[in-house]
Every structure is written in structure tokens, then in C-alpha cells.
Design a protein around this motif. Structure first.
Motif, PDB file in Angstrom:
ATOM      1  N   UNK A 192      11.660   8.588  30.698  1.00  0.00           N
ATOM      2  CA  UNK A 192      11.699   9.144  32.055  1.00  0.00           C
ATOM      3  C   UNK A 192      12.970   9.970  32.277  1.00  0.00           C
ATOM      4  N   UNK A 193      12.809  11.246  32.553  1.00  0.00           N
ATOM      5  CA  UNK A 193      13.935  12.124  32.820  1.00  0.00           C
ATOM      6  C   UNK A 193      13.431  13.421  33.444  1.00  0.00           C
ATOM      7  N   UNK A 194      14.388  14.222  33.922  1.00  0.00           N
ATOM      8  CA  UNK A 194      14.082  15.545  34.472  1.00  0.00           C
ATOM      9  C   UNK A 194      14.690  16.613  33.568  1.00  0.00           C
ATOM     10  N   UNK A 195      13.870  17.517  33.107  1.00  0.00           N
ATOM     11  CA  UNK A 195      14.319  18.689  32.338  1.00  0.00           C
ATOM     12  C   UNK A 195      14.473  19.826  33.353  1.00  0.00           C
ATOM     13  N   UNK A 196      15.727  20.179  33.668  1.00  0.00           N
ATOM     14  CA  UNK A 196      16.007  21.136  34.749  1.00  0.00           C
ATOM     15  C   UNK A 196      16.588  22.419  34.185  1.00  0.00           C
ATOM     16  N   UNK A 197      15.956  23.541  34.518  1.00  0.00           N
ATOM     17  CA  UNK A 197      16.413  24.853  34.083  1.00  0.00           C
ATOM     18  C   UNK A 197      16.752  25.711  35.295  1.00  0.00           C
ATOM     19  N   UNK A 198      17.697  26.634  35.109  1.00  0.00           N
ATOM     20  CA  UNK A 198      18.104  27.566  36.149  1.00  0.00           C
ATOM     21  C   UNK A 198      18.164  28.960  35.523  1.00  0.00           C
ATOM     22  N   UNK A 199      17.424  29.910  36.130  1.00  0.00           N
ATOM     23  CA  UNK A 199      17.347  31.271  35.605  1.00  0.00           C
ATOM     24  C   UNK A 199      17.795  32.265  36.667  1.00  0.00           C
ATOM     25  N   UNK A 200      18.584  33.261  36.240  1.00  0.00           N
ATOM     26  CA  UNK A 200      19.081  34.302  37.150  1.00  0.00           C
ATOM     27  C   UNK A 200      18.827  35.661  36.518  1.00  0.00           C
ATOM     28  N   UNK A 201      18.112  36.511  37.268  1.00  0.00           N
ATOM     29  CA  UNK A 201      17.783  37.862  36.786  1.00  0.00           C
ATOM     30  C   UNK A 201      17.063  37.816  35.443  1.00  0.00           C
ATOM     31  N   UNK A 202      16.213  36.789  35.225  1.00  0.00           N
ATOM     32  CA  UNK A 202      15.451  36.688  33.994  1.00  0.00           C
ATOM     33  C   UNK A 202      16.200  36.076  32.832  1.00  0.00           C
ATOM     34  N   UNK A 203      17.433  35.612  33.051  1.00  0.00           N
ATOM     35  CA  UNK A 203      18.235  35.013  31.983  1.00  0.00           C
ATOM     36  C   UNK A 203      18.570  33.564  32.324  1.00  0.00           C
ATOM     37  N   UNK A 204      18.581  32.657  31.328  1.00  0.00           N
ATOM     38  CA  UNK A 204      18.952  31.264  31.609  1.00  0.00           C
ATOM     39  C   UNK A 204      20.459  31.125  31.814  1.00  0.00           C
ATOM     40  N   UNK A 205      20.829  30.236  32.707  1.00  0.00           N
ATOM     41  CA  UNK A 205      22.239  29.951  32.960  1.00  0.00           C
ATOM     42  C   UNK A 205      22.452  28.456  32.905  1.00  0.00           C
ATOM     43  N   UNK A 206      23.695  28.051  32.724  1.00  0.00           N
ATOM     44  CA  UNK A 206      24.041  26.633  32.677  1.00  0.00           C
ATOM     45  C   UNK A 206      24.052  26.074  34.103  1.00  0.00           C
ATOM     46  N   UNK A 207      23.146  25.143  34.446  1.00  0.00           N
ATOM     47  CA  UNK A 207      23.103  24.614  35.815  1.00  0.00           C
ATOM     48  C   UNK A 207      24.408  23.952  36.247  1.00  0.00           C
ATOM     49  N   UNK A 208      25.171  23.388  35.299  1.00  0.00           N
ATOM     50  CA  UNK A 208      26.409  22.689  35.663  1.00  0.00           C
ATOM     51  C   UNK A 208      27.493  23.655  36.143  1.00  0.00           C
ATOM     52  N   UNK A 209      27.313  24.961  35.899  1.00  0.00           N
ATOM     53  CA  UNK A 209      28.276  25.944  36.387  1.00  0.00           C
ATOM     54  C   UNK A 209      28.083  26.253  37.874  1.00  0.00           C
ATOM     55  N   UNK A 210      26.918  25.851  38.435  1.00  0.00           N
ATOM     56  CA  UNK A 210      26.588  26.191  39.805  1.00  0.00           C
ATOM     57  C   UNK A 210      26.250  24.979  40.668  1.00  0.00           C
ATOM     58  N   UNK A 211      26.023  23.821  40.040  1.00  0.00           N
ATOM     59  CA  UNK A 211      25.662  22.615  40.785  1.00  0.00           C
ATOM     60  C   UNK A 211      26.551  21.470  40.332  1.00  0.00           C
ATOM     61  N   UNK A 212      27.035  20.707  41.306  1.00  0.00           N
ATOM     62  CA  UNK A 212      27.866  19.540  41.010  1.00  0.00           C
ATOM     63  C   UNK A 212      26.944  18.336  40.827  1.00  0.00           C
ATOM     64  N   UNK A 213      26.814  17.853  39.595  1.00  0.00           N
ATOM     65  CA  UNK A 213      25.929  16.730  39.278  1.00  0.00           C
ATOM     66  C   UNK A 213      26.670  15.387  39.303  1.00  0.00           C
ATOM     67  N   UNK A 214      27.951  15.382  39.657  1.00  0.00           N
ATOM     68  CA  UNK A 214      28.705  14.125  39.683  1.00  0.00           C
ATOM     69  C   UNK A 214      28.394  13.330  40.940  1.00  0.00           C
TER      70      UNK A 214
END
Length: 288
Positions: A266-288
Motif C-alpha cells: 500500500x502506497x501512493x506513487x505521486x508525480x508532478x509535471x510542469x510544461x510537459x516535463x517531470x519535476x521533483x515533487x519535494x522541491x515544491x511540496x513539504x512532505x515533512x
């Protein structure tokens, strides 16, 4: 010999014919007559009992009568209760965000913001500085850092886009990050481990552009947000939004699951895309 006689006697009793006659009480006229044996009565009675049990089971299972049986809850009521739970969780998140926003507005209007650490003279002093008086030669650590960044950019396949700051991204799920964003291994996402059926929330307001089952990644939902931003949520246990739905930031869109061929728990596979390119979600969201 004795045993054989008992069997014959039992067989005779079972197959012995009896006549059931229905007479007119006044004229004693025979209306209906049946030839029966004990075996016929036993078989007929057994079949009637089985048929009655089957009919009663079907009547309870496929009619609203089942709701009147204690302990037999309605599937529709369960689904409604689950939907209400998700909506309540979303409303609590929106309420907390609204309360923080109102508190910030109150501080601004009442002047409660601490400004003692701001030194207005420092701005003026920085303007007075002459560039010729400042040593601008790079230090050794700075040169090493610049060389490392240049080397990374040389092999970077994607240009890392940036946001203009107008979109506030929420955390989709609170849990432990089991695998980080790693484009070298084509893992353009982060995996967040959480308890099954934990609500998964939208990171920002947007529209659902995909909400279906896939063989590899199970239940998948994809949202399109402003600024050509797309968020992807995979391996969900269930989906609460359909394609074309409008969702708000922090609203529940799915639940954590273990669906699809490419999952190990059980887990969530989370992706974030900007302008058609993948980005690191941890650079934009605080997961702590």
C-alpha cells in the motif's frame, strides 16, 4: 440374513403405495385422489424445503427487505457513509487553511506582525556601498559548487521549470517516503507509504483529466492545474472523482491502495509535471 430381511422390510415400507382421497362430505363423491408412498412424500417435502430456502435467500439478497434484517447493512448506506467521511475530511482541511488565511489577514490589519528584526537603514547602507570596495573573487567552495552544478546540468535531460508562486501546493498524503524522485532510473515520482484506505488529496485546484483502471498501475487519477501543472496519483485502492470533475485544493480524490502489477504494498506513487516535463515533487511540496 437378519440384516437382509431388515433392508427388504425398509424398502417395502418406503415404496408401499397409499391412496390419498378427497371426498365430497355430503355425497361422498371422490373428487381427487393421489397415490403416494413414504419415499415420494420424503423427496417432495425435501425439495419444497430447499426451494423455500432458496426463494427466501433470493428475496432477502435482491430486494429492499434485507435492510429490515438486523446486522444486514445496506451497500448504498455504506458507500454514502464513506463519501461523507471523505467530504468531512476535505472540509476540515479547507477550514484549517481558511482559518490560517484569516489569521494572517487579521495580523496584517491589526499590525501584529513583528517588524523589529527589519533594519530600514540596512537597505540604505547597501545602496551606499561601492562595488569597487567589495571583493567579488569566488572562494574555493563556490568554485567547487559551480563545477558540480555545471556537470549536473550537462547531463540533465529536462529543463527544470519554476512556478510563479501563485499556486499553493498541498501535501497529497502524510506518510513515509520509500523511494525518492530519480530520473536516472526513470522514476519520475516519489512513493509515499501509508495505511490502506487513507484519503489521498488534491495538491491544488483543477480538473480531473483521467480517472480509470490500468493494468500496470491500478486505479489512476490525473489532475490538470493552472500554469500547465499536472499531478498524477497511481496505485490507489479506489477513486472518488470521475473524469471531467472539478476539484478544489485539499479535496479527497482517492484512497491509498495496492493495485496494479507494479506495486509492492500500500502506497501512493505521486508525480508532478510542469510544461510537459517531470519535476521533483519535494522541491515544491513539504512532505515533512
Amino acid at each position: 440374513m437378519e440384516q437382509k430381511k431388515k433392508r427388504k422390510e425398509l424398502k417395502r415400507k418406503l415404496l408401499h403405495k397409499y391412496r390419498l382421497v378427497i371426498l365430497n362430505e355430503s355425497t361422498f363423491e371422490e373428487k381427487i385422489s393421489f397415490k403416494l408412498s413414504r419415499l415420494n412424500v420424503f423427496v417432495t417435502g425435501t425439495l419444497m424445503i430447499i426451494g423455500l430456502i432458496g426463494f427466501t435467500t433470493l428475496l432477502i439478497a435482491f430486494t429492499p427487505l434485507r435492510e429490515y434484517i438486523p446486522g444486514y447493512s445496506s451497500t448504498a448506506l455504506k458507500r454514502q457513509a464513506t463519501d461523507l467521511t471523505y467530504k468531512t475530511d476535505s472540509l476540515v482541511a479547507v477550514l484549517n487553511y481558511t482559518n490560517r488565511y484569516i489569521e494572517n489577514i487579521r495580523q496584517v490589519l491589526s499590525g501584529d506582525i513583528e517588524t523589529s528584526q527589519i533594519n530600514p537603514d540596512s537597505v540604505y547602507e547597501s545602496i551606499k556601498l561601492e562595488p569597487s570596495q567589495i571583493d567579488l573573487s569566488p572562494i574555493r567552495e563556490d568554485s567547487i559548487l559551480r563545477a558540480e552544478v555545471a556537470l549536473e546540468d550537462r547531463y540533465n535531460l529536462f529543463e527544470q521549470p519554476t512556478f510563479d508562486g501563485s499556486i499553493l501546493l498541498f501535501t497529497p498524503l502524510s506518510g513515509t517516503i520509500s523511494q525518492d524522485y530519480d530520473p536516472d532510473y526513470k522514476h519520475f515520482a516519489i512513493d509515499i507509504v501509508a495505511v490502506k484506505d487513507t484519503p489521498v488529496k488534491a495538491v491544488a485546484s483543477g480538473r480531473v483529466i483521467f480517472s480509470e483502471w490500468t493494468a500496470a498501475t491500478g486505479y489512476v487519477v490525473i489532475l490538470k492545474h493552472d500554469q500547465d501543472l499536472i499531478s498524477v496519483y497511481k496505485h490507489n485502492g479506489s477513486l472518488t472523482k470521475e473524469q471531467g470533475s472539478i476539484v478544489r485544493a485539499g479535496e479527497v480524490i482517492a484512497t491509498v491502495g495496492n493495485t496494479g502489477e507494479l506495486t509492492t504494498g500500500p502506497h501512493l506513487h505521486f508525480e508532478l509535471w510542469k510544461d510537459g516535463n517531470p519535476v521533483d515533487p519535494e522541491n515544491y511540496i513539504d512532505f515533512n
